[in-house]
Motif scaffolding. Sequence first.
Motif, short mmCIF file in Angstrom:
data_model
loop_
_atom_site.label_atom_id
_atom_site.label_comp_id
_atom_site.label_asym_id
_atom_site.label_seq_id
_atom_site.Cartn_x
_atom_site.Cartn_y
_atom_site.Cartn_z
N HIS A 1 0.83 -1.21 0.00
CA HIS A 1 0.00 0.00 0.00
C HIS A 1 0.87 1.27 0.00
CE1 HIS A 1 0.94 -0.75 4.19
NE2 HIS A 1 0.59 0.47 4.49
N ILE A 2 2.14 1.14 0.36
CA ILE A 2 3.08 2.27 0.30
C ILE A 2 3.93 2.17 -0.97
CG2 ILE A 2 5.03 3.42 1.46
CD1 ILE A 2 3.96 2.03 4.07
N GLY A 3 4.47 0.98 -1.19
CA GLY A 3 5.38 0.78 -2.32
C GLY A 3 4.72 0.94 -3.68
N ALA A 4 3.50 0.40 -3.83
CA ALA A 4 2.85 0.45 -5.15
C ALA A 4 2.51 1.88 -5.58
CB ALA A 4 1.61 -0.44 -5.15
N PRO A 5 1.89 2.71 -4.72
CA PRO A 5 1.65 4.10 -5.15
C PRO A 5 2.94 4.87 -5.44
CG PRO A 5 0.28 3.56 -3.26
CD PRO A 5 1.25 2.44 -3.42
N ALA A 6 3.98 4.59 -4.62
CA ALA A 6 5.27 5.26 -4.85
C ALA A 6 5.82 4.86 -6.21
CB ALA A 6 6.26 4.90 -3.75
N TYR A 7 5.73 3.56 -6.51
CA TYR A 7 6.21 3.06 -7.81
C TYR A 7 5.44 3.74 -8.95
CZ TYR A 7 6.58 0.03 -11.86
OH TYR A 7 6.75 -0.43 -13.14
N ALA A 8 4.11 3.79 -8.83
CA ALA A 8 3.28 4.34 -9.91
C ALA A 8 3.63 5.81 -10.17
CB ALA A 8 1.80 4.19 -9.57
N LEU A 9 3.79 6.57 -9.09
CA LEU A 9 4.10 8.00 -9.23
C LEU A 9 5.48 8.21 -9.86
CD1 LEU A 9 2.97 10.85 -8.50
CD2 LEU A 9 4.32 10.72 -6.43
N LEU A 10 6.47 7.48 -9.33
CA LEU A 10 7.85 7.64 -9.82
C LEU A 10 8.00 7.14 -11.26
CD1 LEU A 10 9.59 6.53 -6.53
CD2 LEU A 10 9.80 8.79 -7.57
N GLU A 11 7.36 6.01 -11.53
CA GLU A 11 7.43 5.46 -12.89
C GLU A 11 6.69 6.39 -13.85
OE1 GLU A 11 9.28 2.59 -12.80
OE2 GLU A 11 9.47 2.92 -14.95
N GLY A 12 5.63 7.03 -13.36
CA GLY A 12 4.90 8.01 -14.18
C GLY A 12 5.81 9.17 -14.56
N ILE A 13 6.60 9.64 -13.60
CA ILE A 13 7.53 10.75 -13.88
C ILE A 13 8.52 10.33 -14.98
CG2 ILE A 13 9.43 12.12 -12.90
CD1 ILE A 13 7.88 12.07 -10.22
N ALA A 14 9.04 9.10 -14.84
CA ALA A 14 9.98 8.59 -15.85
C ALA A 14 9.30 8.46 -17.21
CB ALA A 14 10.54 7.25 -15.40
N LEU A 15 8.09 7.89 -17.21
CA LEU A 15 7.37 7.69 -18.48
C LEU A 15 7.05 9.03 -19.14
CD1 LEU A 15 4.78 4.83 -17.81
CD2 LEU A 15 6.97 4.70 -18.95
N GLY A 16 6.73 10.04 -18.32
CA GLY A 16 6.44 11.37 -18.86
C GLY A 16 7.62 11.92 -19.64
N GLY A 17 8.82 11.81 -19.05
CA GLY A 17 10.03 12.29 -19.70
C GLY A 17 10.33 11.52 -20.98
N ILE A 18 10.21 10.19 -20.90
CA ILE A 18 10.49 9.33 -22.07
C ILE A 18 9.48 9.63 -23.19
CG2 ILE A 18 10.46 6.94 -22.88
CD1 ILE A 18 11.44 6.20 -20.00
N SER A 19 8.20 9.74 -22.80
CA SER A 19 7.15 9.99 -23.79
C SER A 19 7.38 11.32 -24.49
CB SER A 19 5.77 9.99 -23.12
OG SER A 19 5.55 8.77 -22.48
N MET A 20 7.80 12.32 -23.72
CA MET A 20 8.03 13.65 -24.29
C MET A 20 9.15 13.59 -25.34
SD MET A 20 9.42 16.82 -24.38
CE MET A 20 10.69 17.00 -23.14
N MET A 21 10.19 12.80 -25.04
CA MET A 21 11.30 12.65 -25.98
C MET A 21 10.83 11.98 -27.27
SD MET A 21 14.30 11.63 -23.28
CE MET A 21 15.01 10.42 -24.34
N PHE A 22 10.03 10.92 -27.14
CA PHE A 22 9.51 10.22 -28.32
C PHE A 22 8.58 11.13 -29.12
CE2 PHE A 22 10.99 6.26 -26.41
CZ PHE A 22 11.28 5.48 -27.51
#
Lengths: 246, 75
Positions: free
Chosen positions: A86-107
């Motif tokens: 319940h702590i790790g999964a939301p943290a993962y989703a938020l952090l991975e979202g930040i990474a995906l946002g940057g990658i998506s912007m580059m693509f």
Amino acid sequence: MSRHAALDTFGRSGNPVFGEKFSQRGDFAGSQAMSLDGAVNKTGILLALCFGGAFIGWSNPGLMWMGLILGFIAAMYTSFVPRNAHIGAPAYALLEGIALGGISMMFESQYPGIVIQAIGLTFGILASLLFAYKSGLILPTQNFRLMLFSATAGIALLYLVSIIMSFFGSGIGFIHSNGLFGIGFSLFVVGIAALNLVLDFDFIEQGAEMGLPKYMEWYGAFALMVTLVWLYLEILRLLAKLQSRR
Amino acid sequence: MNTVFFSFIAILSLFIFFNLGKVKASQKQRNRNDRVQWGKRPWQGQKANNVSEQRDGTKIIDVTPEDVENKSEKE
């Protein structure tokens, strides 16, 4: 990035925690037990957090590496300590979202319109496979799981070797090429990532049937998120390869 | 046009996921003997997992009473 996601998935698929947690069946009942509703709602929360993170990452691409590294740590923590999912999964989703946002912007800056195509295809595959699973069109077995585990492990190993070789100025060319072999490889990886969704559905379905503890809803949603992130990245790579041929 | 089409697919798919996801899987999916065994490792196969070999070479097959009944019915 996709290398990291593949490793995540590999780690999750072979996670011994699955076995330990499934031995706790029947110990929990009523509101303390895992349910389908709970797992789906928690997946919704994780998706919302991922989209929120992606918005931040899109606006600040410099945060991409931080998101990747911390997201990887959050994924490892959640995999090995499911009780705190319940702590790790939301943290993962938020952090991975930040990474995906940057990658998506580059693509997107290289191939305009590619991101919405990848999002549409990812969710399209999710809905199609969920229908196929619920209706019984796809019947996952232990052998199916073994086949997917082997294929996922093979892909993870290939990506790992590619990363190590890149440190010495070399690499496995066909993985990144936009030739027929490279596109074929990407299609294969997309197929494997998509079929991993079926295993995630089955994990959640059986977990709810057996009345696993409530925190396993977060764990099931986390497993689904990891696969979705991997699938999205592989579709993005496939579409980029196809568009670069024009 | 492209953006509208793929946005529509994404929203429709999410709608399907949030509704269909809360529904139990079909009987065909749930009532079968060869389901994934999450309590076991991926490489522990479907058939081998209920057979254990003793030191003297004898094999013990772990089955449920229902399996025995089904077998005797077939015979």
